[in-house]
Structure formats: C-alpha cells, structure tokens
Design a protein around this motif. Structure first.
Motif, PDB file in Angstrom:
ATOM      1  N   SER A 109      64.698  53.004  29.119  1.00 18.41           N
ATOM      2  CA  SER A 109      63.269  53.142  28.815  1.00 18.41           C
ATOM      3  C   SER A 109      62.400  52.555  29.910  1.00 18.41           C
ATOM      4  O   SER A 109      61.205  52.877  29.995  1.00 18.41           O
ATOM      5  CB  SER A 109      62.943  52.490  27.471  1.00 18.41           C
ATOM      6  N   TRP A 110      62.975  51.713  30.772  1.00 22.49           N
ATOM      7  CA  TRP A 110      62.201  51.135  31.863  1.00 22.49           C
ATOM      8  C   TRP A 110      61.740  52.204  32.848  1.00 22.49           C
ATOM      9  O   TRP A 110      60.796  51.988  33.606  1.00 22.49           O
ATOM     10  CB  TRP A 110      63.021  50.077  32.582  1.00 22.49           C
ATOM     11  N   ALA A 111      62.419  53.337  32.843  1.00 22.71           N
ATOM     12  CA  ALA A 111      62.029  54.413  33.759  1.00 22.71           C
ATOM     13  C   ALA A 111      60.604  54.873  33.479  1.00 22.71           C
ATOM     14  O   ALA A 111      59.925  55.401  34.372  1.00 22.71           O
ATOM     15  CB  ALA A 111      62.985  55.595  33.625  1.00 22.71           C
ATOM     16  N   ALA A 112      60.141  54.662  32.257  1.00 23.27           N
ATOM     17  CA  ALA A 112      58.780  55.078  31.900  1.00 23.27           C
ATOM     18  C   ALA A 112      57.722  54.149  32.459  1.00 23.27           C
ATOM     19  O   ALA A 112      56.520  54.416  32.315  1.00 23.27           O
ATOM     20  CB  ALA A 112      58.647  55.162  30.385  1.00 23.27           C
ATOM     21  N   LEU A 113      58.137  53.058  33.116  1.00 26.28           N
ATOM     22  CA  LEU A 113      57.155  52.168  33.738  1.00 26.28           C
ATOM     23  C   LEU A 113      56.331  52.883  34.796  1.00 26.28           C
ATOM     24  O   LEU A 113      55.235  52.438  35.144  1.00 26.28           O
ATOM     25  CB  LEU A 113      57.856  50.960  34.356  1.00 26.28           C
ATOM     26  N   ALA A 114      56.862  53.996  35.317  1.00 27.71           N
ATOM     27  CA  ALA A 114      56.105  54.760  36.315  1.00 27.71           C
ATOM     28  C   ALA A 114      54.762  55.203  35.756  1.00 27.71           C
ATOM     29  O   ALA A 114      53.773  55.279  36.493  1.00 27.71           O
ATOM     30  CB  ALA A 114      56.919  55.976  36.760  1.00 27.71           C
ATOM     31  N   GLN A 117      55.974  69.265  39.668  1.00 26.61           N
ATOM     32  CA  GLN A 117      56.626  70.072  38.638  1.00 26.61           C
ATOM     33  C   GLN A 117      58.023  70.517  39.063  1.00 26.61           C
ATOM     34  O   GLN A 117      58.961  70.505  38.254  1.00 26.61           O
ATOM     35  CB  GLN A 117      55.745  71.273  38.302  1.00 26.61           C
ATOM     36  N   CYS A 118      58.178  70.882  40.328  1.00 22.37           N
ATOM     37  CA  CYS A 118      59.517  71.229  40.826  1.00 22.37           C
ATOM     38  C   CYS A 118      60.438  70.022  40.783  1.00 22.37           C
ATOM     39  O   CYS A 118      61.628  70.135  40.459  1.00 22.37           O
ATOM     40  CB  CYS A 118      59.420  71.768  42.256  1.00 22.37           C
ATOM     41  N   SER A 119      59.884  68.842  41.081  1.00 19.06           N
ATOM     42  CA  SER A 119      60.675  67.615  41.022  1.00 19.06           C
ATOM     43  C   SER A 119      61.072  67.280  39.586  1.00 19.06           C
ATOM     44  O   SER A 119      62.183  66.790  39.340  1.00 19.06           O
ATOM     45  CB  SER A 119      59.874  66.458  41.629  1.00 19.06           C
ATOM     46  N   VAL A 176      67.405  68.837  35.344  1.00 14.22           N
ATOM     47  CA  VAL A 176      68.687  69.511  35.595  1.00 14.22           C
ATOM     48  C   VAL A 176      69.737  68.497  36.032  1.00 14.22           C
ATOM     49  O   VAL A 176      70.908  68.559  35.597  1.00 14.22           O
ATOM     50  CB  VAL A 176      68.514  70.620  36.652  1.00 14.22           C
ATOM     51  N   LEU A 177      69.362  67.542  36.875  1.00 16.01           N
ATOM     52  CA  LEU A 177      70.307  66.501  37.303  1.00 16.01           C
ATOM     53  C   LEU A 177      70.804  65.696  36.109  1.00 16.01           C
ATOM     54  O   LEU A 177      71.999  65.393  36.001  1.00 16.01           O
ATOM     55  CB  LEU A 177      69.639  65.577  38.323  1.00 16.01           C
ATOM     56  N   ILE A 178      69.891  65.342  35.210  1.00 12.16           N
ATOM     57  CA  ILE A 178      70.297  64.619  34.004  1.00 12.16           C
ATOM     58  C   ILE A 178      71.262  65.457  33.182  1.00 12.16           C
ATOM     59  O   ILE A 178      72.268  64.953  32.660  1.00 12.16           O
ATOM     60  CB  ILE A 178      69.054  64.243  33.171  1.00 12.16           C
ATOM     61  N   ALA A 179      70.974  66.751  33.078  1.00  9.90           N
ATOM     62  CA  ALA A 179      71.822  67.641  32.281  1.00  9.90           C
ATOM     63  C   ALA A 179      73.240  67.722  32.838  1.00  9.90           C
ATOM     64  O   ALA A 179      74.198  67.911  32.080  1.00  9.90           O
ATOM     65  CB  ALA A 179      71.208  69.037  32.234  1.00  9.90           C
ATOM     66  N   LEU A 180      73.384  67.581  34.142  1.00  3.09           N
ATOM     67  CA  LEU A 180      74.696  67.740  34.780  1.00  3.09           C
ATOM     68  C   LEU A 180      75.544  66.469  34.757  1.00  3.09           C
ATOM     69  O   LEU A 180      76.644  66.461  35.295  1.00  3.09           O
ATOM     70  CB  LEU A 180      74.506  68.199  36.231  1.00  3.09           C
ATOM     71  N   LEU A 227      69.218  56.873  37.953  1.00  5.58           N
ATOM     72  CA  LEU A 227      68.433  57.289  39.117  1.00  5.58           C
ATOM     73  C   LEU A 227      67.695  58.599  38.842  1.00  5.58           C
ATOM     74  O   LEU A 227      66.533  58.765  39.228  1.00  5.58           O
ATOM     75  CB  LEU A 227      69.344  57.446  40.339  1.00  5.58           C
ATOM     76  N   ALA A 228      68.378  59.531  38.173  1.00  4.41           N
ATOM     77  CA  ALA A 228      67.741  60.803  37.830  1.00  4.41           C
ATOM     78  C   ALA A 228      66.599  60.588  36.844  1.00  4.41           C
ATOM     79  O   ALA A 228      65.551  61.246  36.937  1.00  4.41           O
ATOM     80  CB  ALA A 228      68.779  61.765  37.253  1.00  4.41           C
ATOM     81  N   VAL A 229      66.772  59.672  35.899  1.00 11.93           N
ATOM     82  CA  VAL A 229      65.726  59.382  34.920  1.00 11.93           C
ATOM     83  C   VAL A 229      64.520  58.723  35.592  1.00 11.93           C
ATOM     84  O   VAL A 229      63.360  59.030  35.267  1.00 11.93           O
ATOM     85  CB  VAL A 229      66.276  58.490  33.793  1.00 11.93           C
ATOM     86  N   VAL A 230      64.766  57.824  36.541  1.00 10.53           N
ATOM     87  CA  VAL A 230      63.669  57.201  37.293  1.00 10.53           C
ATOM     88  C   VAL A 230      62.903  58.266  38.075  1.00 10.53           C
ATOM     89  O   VAL A 230      61.664  58.263  38.123  1.00 10.53           O
ATOM     90  CB  VAL A 230      64.207  56.110  38.235  1.00 10.53           C
ATOM     91  N   LEU A 231      63.625  59.194  38.692  1.00 14.56           N
ATOM     92  CA  LEU A 231      62.977  60.291  39.415  1.00 14.56           C
ATOM     93  C   LEU A 231      62.129  61.133  38.468  1.00 14.56           C
ATOM     94  O   LEU A 231      61.012  61.548  38.818  1.00 14.56           O
ATOM     95  CB  LEU A 231      64.029  61.171  40.094  1.00 14.56           C
ATOM     96  N   LEU A 232      62.628  61.359  37.253  1.00 10.21           N
ATOM     97  CA  LEU A 232      61.874  62.119  36.269  1.00 10.21           C
ATOM     98  C   LEU A 232      60.588  61.392  35.890  1.00 10.21           C
ATOM     99  O   LEU A 232      59.515  62.011  35.814  1.00 10.21           O
ATOM    100  CB  LEU A 232      62.731  62.367  35.027  1.00 10.21           C
ATOM    101  N   GLY A 233      60.683  60.088  35.649  1.00 12.87           N
ATOM    102  CA  GLY A 233      59.495  59.318  35.298  1.00 12.87           C
ATOM    103  C   GLY A 233      58.464  59.308  36.414  1.00 12.87           C
ATOM    104  O   GLY A 233      57.264  59.487  36.173  1.00 12.87           O
ATOM    105  N   PHE A 234      58.927  59.117  37.655  1.00 12.16           N
ATOM    106  CA  PHE A 234      58.021  59.104  38.807  1.00 12.16           C
ATOM    107  C   PHE A 234      57.363  60.470  38.991  1.00 12.16           C
ATOM    108  O   PHE A 234      56.156  60.564  39.242  1.00 12.16           O
ATOM    109  CB  PHE A 234      58.804  58.708  40.054  1.00 12.16           C
TER     110      PHE A 234
END
Length: 228
Positions: A59-64, A98-100, A106-110, A124-131
C-alpha cells in the motif's frame, strides 16, 4: 417560469459539451489504477499465501498520490521529445502516463506472487503504477483547467468525479468479480485467474488513451492572454 426552463435546458446542454464529456472518460481512466494497488491487489496477495505484513507494505506504493506535488512542476513545464510537438504539452503527458499505466498493470499481471523472489519485482511494478497514475492525475488537472472557461469548470469537476468513481468500482468490485469468475478464491488460488483479470483491467485504460487521442490540445493561459 420560462426563464427557469431555459436555464435548465442550458444546464443540460452544458453536460453534453465535448470538454465536459471528455472529463467523464478521463475520470474513469484516473480512478481505474487506484484499487488495483489497494483492495484488488491485497486480495490477490492473500489468496497467493503472502504474509499480511508484506501485503501492507504494498500500500506504500500509493504514496505517489500524496507526493505528486514534487514533480507536478516538471509535468507542467517540461516538454516531451516528439510527443509534445505532435500532441501538445498536456496530451503528451497524458499519453505517456497512460501508456505507462498499461505497461505497469501488464507487468503486475505477468508476475505470480506465490513464486519465490517474485514479490520484489511485483513491488517495483506497483510503484511504477502508482507513480504513473499520479502523473496522469497531474496532467488531467492541468488539461481540465486550461481546456474550458470558468463557467464549465464546476461541471467538468463533477463529471470527472463521477467517472473516477466508476473507474474505482470497475477496478475494485469488477476485478474481484472477474477473478472469482475465472476460478480464484481463498480456498483455491489460481494465478491464471488474476493474470487474466489484470490484463483485462489494463485494456480498460483504452478509454483514457482513446480520449487523449481524440480531444484537442487546450489553449494555454499564456496564449489566451496574447490573443486578448
């Protein structure tokens, strides 16, 4: 009475304004990623047998979302190579974020979190999603402010919030419904069910991507001042 009816008709026509309608779709695109970081991902990790303490850290990924003001000035002023020239500053950042977001989902799904050493990569993928999602929020806010006059701003904000809630509902209850339908549960974990669910969630971002490509670039305040 006649004037009141005219006012009502004018308000209803304003809801059909292209800028107002576009904010419904942008709101959906902004609301989609949020619960893919929180409730949907948390249930996925619990079904995969991940310890509750590790689930909490995700959940820390949402700090972004809380610290997006730190890079908001860059999004506001920094042009993107090629994209800014083709689309304009606001639409360029919208398309990039949006592309990111799609790539992150997709990275999370894989990634199967039940596998050894998979949690670090997923984090790392979740942090990228939040950012990426927070960056999209910045770009949408800038687009909304510049794209219409002040008399439409309230309608655009309310339409954006409606779309945002629909997006959250889709990535929350919608994702859980899909995962359950594909055969995953607390008693019988299925990585494939969650993989297909998150891939479908990534495809819903096409709503925002198509909207970005269709709408026109807003005229900045500086250009409007020069014209006046």
């Amino acid at each position: 009475m006649h004037n009141q009816q005219a006012d009502w008709r004018g308000s209803l026509r304003s809801f059909a304004h292209p800028r107002v309608v576009s904010m419904l779709f942008f709101g959906f695109s902004a609301g989609m990623p949020l619960l893919l970081i929180f409730s949907s991902l948390s249930l996925w990790l619990r079904e995969a047998g991940v310890e509750r303490s590790a689930v909490t850290y995700f959940s820390w990924a949402a700090l972004a979302y809380s610290f997006k003001f730190l890079w908001a000035p860059l999004v506001d002023q920094l042009p993107l190579p090629f994209l800014t020239k083709k689309l304009g500053r606001r639409r360029a950042w919208l398309l990039l974020s949006q592309c990111s977001i799609v790539l992150s989902i997709v990275l999370i799904a894989l990634i199967d979190p039940s596998k050894e050493n998979a949690l670090t990569i997923m984090a790392l993928a979740v942090v990228l999603l939040g950012f990426s999602s927070a960056t999209q929020d910045i770009a949408i806010d800038a687009y909304r402010i510049e794209s219409a006059s002040s008399d439409l701003q309230a309608l655009m904000s309310s339409t954006y919030i409606a779309g945002y809630r629909i997006g959250m509902l889709s990535s929350g209850a919608g994702a859980l419904f899909l995962a359950s339908g594909f055969g995953s549960s607390m008693e019988s974990y299925s990585y494939e069910a969650w993989m297909f669910t998150y891939i479908i969630m990534s495809l819903t971002m096409l709503v925002g991507l198509v909207t970005t490509l269709i709408v026109s670039e807003p005229v900045s305040a500086e250009l409007r001042a020069k014209r006046d």
